[in-house]
Design a protein around this motif. Structure first.
Motif, short mmCIF file in Angstrom:
data_model
loop_
_atom_site.label_atom_id
_atom_site.label_comp_id
_atom_site.label_asym_id
_atom_site.label_seq_id
_atom_site.Cartn_x
_atom_site.Cartn_y
_atom_site.Cartn_z
N ARG A 9 46.44 14.98 17.64
CA ARG A 9 45.45 14.40 18.55
C ARG A 9 44.41 13.61 17.78
NH1 ARG A 9 41.90 16.39 23.24
NH2 ARG A 9 40.74 14.49 23.62
N LEU A 10 43.90 14.19 16.68
CA LEU A 10 42.87 13.50 15.90
C LEU A 10 43.42 12.23 15.26
CD1 LEU A 10 41.01 16.51 14.29
CD2 LEU A 10 40.18 15.00 16.11
N ARG A 11 44.64 12.26 14.77
CA ARG A 11 45.25 11.04 14.21
C ARG A 11 45.33 9.96 15.29
NH1 ARG A 11 47.92 10.94 9.17
NH2 ARG A 11 48.95 9.08 9.93
N GLU A 13 43.41 9.71 18.02
CA GLU A 13 42.04 9.27 18.36
C GLU A 13 41.48 8.33 17.30
OE1 GLU A 13 40.46 9.80 21.16
OE2 GLU A 13 41.66 11.41 22.03
N PHE A 14 41.61 8.70 16.02
CA PHE A 14 41.07 7.87 14.95
C PHE A 14 41.85 6.58 14.78
CE2 PHE A 14 38.88 11.78 13.68
CZ PHE A 14 37.64 11.29 13.29
N VAL A 27 34.40 17.51 17.29
CA VAL A 27 35.83 17.74 17.46
C VAL A 27 36.05 18.95 18.36
CG1 VAL A 27 37.98 18.41 16.27
CG2 VAL A 27 36.51 16.62 15.30
N CYS A 31 37.96 18.14 21.87
CA CYS A 31 39.34 18.63 21.95
C CYS A 31 39.45 20.06 22.48
CB CYS A 31 39.98 18.54 20.57
SG CYS A 31 39.99 16.86 19.91
N SER A 38 39.34 23.43 14.34
CA SER A 38 38.78 22.10 14.09
C SER A 38 38.59 21.85 12.60
CB SER A 38 37.44 21.95 14.82
OG SER A 38 37.62 22.07 16.20
N LEU A 42 40.63 19.01 10.36
CA LEU A 42 39.90 17.98 9.60
C LEU A 42 40.21 18.09 8.11
CD1 LEU A 42 36.54 18.13 11.54
CD2 LEU A 42 38.08 16.16 11.42
#
Length: 73
Positions: A9-11, A13-14, A27, A31, A38, A42
């Motif tokens: 998800r973070l990949r 979003e970024f 985060v 999320c 989290s 990270l």
């Protein structure tokens, strides 16, 4: 949320928002993840070079975080 799911998800979003900067607490809220998950996600993204920690405690895309200028003699 599992760590691997949060990493994905973070990949996403970024990647979608290259200038995005998030703290661990942000985060967690964005999320709906707990603090440990989290922080682990990270850390994993930092360890593979996708994110870089920033002096203010946030994280940003490695290729977009300003690096200190080299001093030329």
């Amino acid at each position: 949320m599992r760590v691997i799911d949060l990493i994905r998800r973070l990949r996403d979003e970024f990647t979608a928002m290259p200038g995005l900067r998030l703290t661990t607490a942000q985060v967690e809220r964005l999320c709906s993840a707990d603090a440990q998950t989290s922080a682990s996600a990270l850390h994993a993204l930092v360890s593979v070079g996708f994110l870089s920690p920033m002096p203010n405690g946030g994280y940003g895309r490695t290729n977009l975080v300003k690096a200190p200028r080299a001093v030329h003699s």
